[in-house]
Design a protein around this motif. Structure first.
Motif, PDB file in Angstrom:
ATOM      1  N   CYS B 261       0.827  -1.206   0.000  1.00 43.54           N
ATOM      2  CA  CYS B 261       0.000   0.000   0.000  1.00 43.54           C
ATOM      3  C   CYS B 261       0.860   1.254   0.000  1.00 43.54           C
ATOM      4  CB  CYS B 261      -1.031  -0.014   1.124  1.00 43.54           C
ATOM      5  SG  CYS B 261      -0.373   0.265   2.738  1.00 43.54           S
ATOM      6  N   GLY B 262       2.059   1.188   0.606  1.00 42.77           N
ATOM      7  CA  GLY B 262       2.934   2.353   0.563  1.00 42.77           C
ATOM      8  C   GLY B 262       3.361   2.681  -0.855  1.00 42.77           C
ATOM      9  N   ALA B 263       3.817   1.668  -1.591  1.00 42.11           N
ATOM     10  CA  ALA B 263       4.276   1.911  -2.955  1.00 42.11           C
ATOM     11  C   ALA B 263       3.128   2.395  -3.829  1.00 42.11           C
ATOM     12  CB  ALA B 263       4.883   0.637  -3.530  1.00 42.11           C
ATOM     13  N   THR B 264       1.938   1.826  -3.611  1.00 43.16           N
ATOM     14  CA  THR B 264       0.791   2.269  -4.404  1.00 43.16           C
ATOM     15  C   THR B 264       0.471   3.726  -4.124  1.00 43.16           C
ATOM     16  OG1 THR B 264      -0.079   0.056  -4.167  1.00 43.16           O
ATOM     17  CG2 THR B 264      -1.562   1.699  -5.031  1.00 43.16           C
ATOM     18  N   THR B 265       0.433   4.061  -2.819  1.00 43.48           N
ATOM     19  CA  THR B 265       0.109   5.435  -2.448  1.00 43.48           C
ATOM     20  C   THR B 265       1.113   6.410  -3.059  1.00 43.48           C
ATOM     21  OG1 THR B 265      -0.774   4.592  -0.395  1.00 43.48           O
ATOM     22  CG2 THR B 265      -0.377   6.940  -0.499  1.00 43.48           C
ATOM     23  N   ALA B 266       2.364   5.969  -3.177  1.00 43.86           N
ATOM     24  CA  ALA B 266       3.386   6.856  -3.722  1.00 43.86           C
ATOM     25  C   ALA B 266       3.026   7.338  -5.124  1.00 43.86           C
ATOM     26  CB  ALA B 266       4.733   6.141  -3.746  1.00 43.86           C
ATOM     27  N   VAL B 267       2.403   6.490  -5.932  1.00 44.56           N
ATOM     28  CA  VAL B 267       2.042   6.926  -7.288  1.00 44.56           C
ATOM     29  C   VAL B 267       0.632   7.486  -7.358  1.00 44.56           C
ATOM     30  CG1 VAL B 267       2.540   6.278  -9.647  1.00 44.56           C
ATOM     31  CG2 VAL B 267       2.932   4.635  -7.826  1.00 44.56           C
ATOM     32  N   THR B 268      -0.308   6.861  -6.666  1.00 48.79           N
ATOM     33  CA  THR B 268      -1.706   7.226  -6.891  1.00 48.79           C
ATOM     34  C   THR B 268      -2.237   8.200  -5.859  1.00 48.79           C
ATOM     35  OG1 THR B 268      -2.511   5.430  -5.509  1.00 48.79           O
ATOM     36  CG2 THR B 268      -2.185   4.947  -7.821  1.00 48.79           C
ATOM     37  N   GLY B 269      -1.539   8.418  -4.766  1.00 49.38           N
ATOM     38  CA  GLY B 269      -2.143   9.140  -3.654  1.00 49.38           C
ATOM     39  C   GLY B 269      -3.007   8.170  -2.867  1.00 49.38           C
ATOM     40  N   PRO B 270      -3.513   8.601  -1.707  1.00 50.14           N
ATOM     41  CA  PRO B 270      -4.262   7.665  -0.865  1.00 50.14           C
ATOM     42  C   PRO B 270      -5.598   7.287  -1.491  1.00 50.14           C
ATOM     43  CG  PRO B 270      -4.321   9.880   0.057  1.00 50.14           C
ATOM     44  CD  PRO B 270      -3.381   9.926  -1.092  1.00 50.14           C
ATOM     45  N   ILE B 271      -5.776   5.992  -1.734  1.00 49.89           N
ATOM     46  CA  ILE B 271      -7.057   5.484  -2.229  1.00 49.89           C
ATOM     47  C   ILE B 271      -7.615   4.557  -1.163  1.00 49.89           C
ATOM     48  CG2 ILE B 271      -8.203   4.076  -3.962  1.00 49.89           C
ATOM     49  CD1 ILE B 271      -6.151   4.984  -5.970  1.00 49.89           C
ATOM     50  N   GLY B 272      -8.767   4.895  -0.632  1.00 51.25           N
ATOM     51  CA  GLY B 272      -9.328   4.118   0.466  1.00 51.25           C
ATOM     52  C   GLY B 272     -10.340   3.093  -0.001  1.00 51.25           C
ATOM     53  N   PHE B 273     -10.642   2.165   0.874  1.00 50.73           N
ATOM     54  CA  PHE B 273     -11.789   1.262   0.788  1.00 50.73           C
ATOM     55  C   PHE B 273     -11.649   0.123  -0.211  1.00 50.73           C
ATOM     56  CE2 PHE B 273     -13.793   5.017   2.673  1.00 50.73           C
ATOM     57  CZ  PHE B 273     -14.325   4.418   3.794  1.00 50.73           C
ATOM     58  N   VAL B 274     -10.690   0.176  -1.166  1.00 48.08           N
ATOM     59  CA  VAL B 274     -10.517  -0.975  -2.048  1.00 48.08           C
ATOM     60  C   VAL B 274     -10.097  -2.176  -1.201  1.00 48.08           C
ATOM     61  CG1 VAL B 274      -9.215  -1.937  -3.968  1.00 48.08           C
ATOM     62  CG2 VAL B 274      -9.901   0.446  -4.003  1.00 48.08           C
TER      63      VAL B 274
END
Lengths: 346, 347
Positions: B261-274
């Motif tokens: 989730c850290g690496a994902t957030t780095a590109v997409t910004g925080p995406i919740g609930f998925v």
């Protein structure tokens, strides 16, 4: 029970009442002091005499504008908004018997923010319109959260969690509205959303003041029944409290306060959340009467001090919400830890 | 559990039927994902004709239409990998904490990653996706440990309510810190703001390839932890009795989830609930065993995020709704549904 224990209990009660009065007095004095300081101190310092003459309506070169137009409405709004947040927060915490059930966690503030953002950005309404939107949305959210958490009665736990979910939804709506608003100054929007007194003028002061004068006394008149409800619904009704009525009045009143204050200042982080527990800590834990007044005073003091720090303590001017958020965070963590230990009383 | 544990004839038949069911669902999900990817490339705010789409897929980018499609390709890729990462990350977090409400967003881990990235941009001049990923993973790890420790203090251990509250409160506090970092910096406010909502619109081949190694490592760690997670689901004592090293299993699996989730957030910004929704749905499809649950969560997460991205482009034509907003609008009602379904005591 022997006479001596009755006597000592009575003496104890007198002592506690005295302590409570003392705490309220000290808090009020601190607010007055801080209020005076924030009128005098700034880019230019004005001595108390000048400030007093401005307040009395005399014309003082320089000070009339800086103090009368800028600092005074700002400080007044800080006090009023702080009173509103503190009072509303502690009302919710008392009603739901959980310090974490403050309006900023269970979605009321998020609802008011989303509606206010919509009113400001999309509809370009004036202050009164924004406040009306915020109040209606706040009430609506309160009803929705209450209805959704109803399942063989309302459990505090379920209500808090559902409030968290609703708040997440509302926050995403707020960011969408902001994202769409091309002409809107992004910095200003972020400032408002973190809670800021920069826009303080007499218009918002009047709105918040009226709301506080109308709703405040109503809530305070319910303080005894509210403390009985804290003992449990059954106990309260046995003591002659009309639980549903009191709860209804208290929720409407608290939501109204939150919504008016939020419309004027934006959601100032954690003030509603922290005022009640701080007041409870200062007064002492053995239930010294109602927490409503002390919590409201703590709220006002928090906002005044935080706004002052935000303006002058750092290199850049931070909006008050950032300061309360950052300063409040460690206390919040401490509070959660303590609540987990004790199992959830204020 | 293997077939030999079950009562002989009927049990084996049931297991075989269940396996067939799983394979059918797997096939169905794959078809759905491919269809959604196709949609994601063909649908958008600009109406593009078939020949241009085909040409763009072939690598050409002449004119507005083909250029638009060429931008949709990395975006679709990003939605797929980010969705898969978030889905698996959520499934692992729910397994590790034995908590139906665990999700990188609700536990505040996404916000920790965000604060780290924002700090990196503001003070250390980070500009590359790989740089963001490193700091995001550090931020996410610290936040995850912090929230878990706070949430599990006191009576009853890490109950869903305590964890959710600790996460929410930590998120709120981190948001204030993010504002404190961003507000004085007019130069970065615009970038940070659009990144902070959570979206895949800014995805490029470059950013995807830079975080891909992190995602592959995280995914591998998570998938290898599947057996350990199954044991943890039995309770710490029983798991230890069956030979699991409870703390180690929990730590390794969490690390995998946090990296994802850290690496994902780095590109997409925080995406919740998925990460919240996907594992619950997958459990309905394939049961609670993590060896099936994790791959399914990856597929379903990819499908959900791609679908949310496409939906965000269709509803707000000619504008777009960022995918983070769409997932919150879908996911929050689901969160409420789970809360309502649970018995109060177990909350």
């Amino acid at each position: 029970m022997s006479i001596s224990t009755v006597e000592s209990a009575a003496r104890d009660r007198v002592l506690r009442a005295r302590r409570r009065r003392g705490v309220i007095g000290v808090l009020a004095a601190l607010i007055v002091l801080m209020f005076a300081v924030s009128l005098m101190v700034g880019q230019t310092f004005y001595p108390p005499g000048d400030v007093a003459r401005v307040i009395l309506g005399q014309d003082v070169p320089g000070a009339s504008f800086t103090v009368g137009r800028l600092r005074l409405p700002r400080a007044v709004l800080a006090v009023l908004a702080g009173l509103c947040f503190g009072l509303a927060g502690v009302t919710f915490q008392t009603l739901l018997r959980n310090p974490l059930a403050s309006p900023d966690i269970i979605g009321i503030s998020a609802g008011a923010s989303a509606a206010a953002t919509f009113a400001i950005v999309t509809l370009s309404l004036d202050d009164a319109g924004v406040a009306a939107f915020a109040v209606v949305a706040g009430l609506l959210v309160a009803v929705v959260v209450y209805v959704l958490s109803f399942k063989n009665g309302v459990s505090g736990t379920r209500l808090i969690l559902i409030g968290i979910g609703i708040a997440a939804m509302l926050d995403s709506i707020t960011s969408y509205i902001l994202d769409q608003a091309a002409g809107w100054d992004l910095q200003e929007a972020m400032r408002w959303l973190t809670g800021s007194l920069n826009g303080a003028g007499w218009d918002n002061v009047v709105l918040v003041c009226v709301a506080l004068l109308v709703i405040g006394p109503v809530l305070l008149s319910q303080s005894t029944p509210l403390s009985m409800i804290q003992l449990g619904d059954d106990t309260a009704s046995a003591l002659g409290v009309r639980v549903d009525l009191v709860r209804f009045v208290a929720v409407i009143g608290a939501v109204g306060l939150i919504a008016f204050a939020t419309a004027a200042t934006g959601p100032i982080a954690f003030v509603a959340f922290l005022s009640g527990p701080i007041a409870a800590r200062i007064i002492g834990r053995n239930g010294n009467g109602s927490l409503l007044v002390p919590a409201a005073l703590v709220g006002a003091l928090l906002v005044l001090v935080a706004d002052f720090c935000g303006q002058f303590a750092f290199g850049t001017r931070y909006p008050v919400g950032v300061v309360t958020g950052v300063l409040g965070a460690p206390y919040l963590v401490y509070l959660i830890i303590r609540t987990n230990r004790t199992g959830g009383s204020l | 559990m293997t077939a030999t544990d079950a009562p002989p004839a009927p049990g084996a038949a049931v297991l075989r039927a269940r396996k067939r069911g799983r394979l059918l669902w797997l096939f169905g999900l794959l078809v759905a994902l491919v269809a959604l990817m196709f949609l994601s490339i063909t649908v958008g705010s600009r109406n593009v004709q078939w020949p241009d789409i085909v040409a763009a897929l072939g690598g050409s980018a002449e004119g507005f239409d083909q250029a638009a499609v060429a931008k949709r390709i990395p975006r679709t890729l990003l939605a797929v990998v980010a969705g898969a990462a978030l889905g698996v990350s959520g499934a692992v977090m729910q397994g590790v904490t034995r908590n139906p409400l665990a999700d990188p967003g609700i536990l505040g881990v996404n916000m920790g990653a965000s604060l780290a990235v924002v700090t990196g941009i503001a003070y250390f001049g980070l500009t590359t996706a790989a740089g963001f990923a490193w700091v995001a993973i550090v931020g996410a790890t610290i936040t995850a440990v912090f929230v878990y420790v706070i949430g599990s203090l006191g009576r009853g251990g890490a109950s869903p309510l305590k964890l959710a509250l600790a996460g929410t409160a930590t998120s709120a506090a981190l948001t204030s810190f993010i504002s404190a970092v961003v507000l004085p910096r007019n130069d970065i406010a615009d970038d940070v703001r659009s990144w902070q909502i959570g979206g895949v619109g800014g995805g490029t081949f470059d950013s995807v390839t830079q975080v891909l190694p992190f995602l592959v490592v995280g995914m591998a760690v998570c998938l290898l932890s599947a057996y350990g997670l199954d044991l943890l689901a039995l309770g710490d004592d029983l798991a230890a009795g069956l030979g699991a090293r409870v703390a180690l299993a929990r730590g390794v699996a969490s690390l995998g989830a946090v990296v994802l989730c850290g690496a994902t957030t780095a590109v997409t910004g925080p995406i919740g609930f998925v990460g919240l929704v996907v594992p619950h749905v997958c459990r309905l499809l394939v049961g609670v065993g993590h060896r099936w649950l994790l791959p399914f969560s990856a597929l379903a997460g990819a499908a959900l995020l791609t679908a949310a991205d496409v939906a965000g482009r269709i509803v707000a034509r000619p504008g777009e709704v960022d995918v983070g907003i769409v997932t919150a609008l879908i996911g929050a009602p689901f969160f409420i549904y789970i809360v309502r379904r649970q018995k109060v005591r177990s909350l």
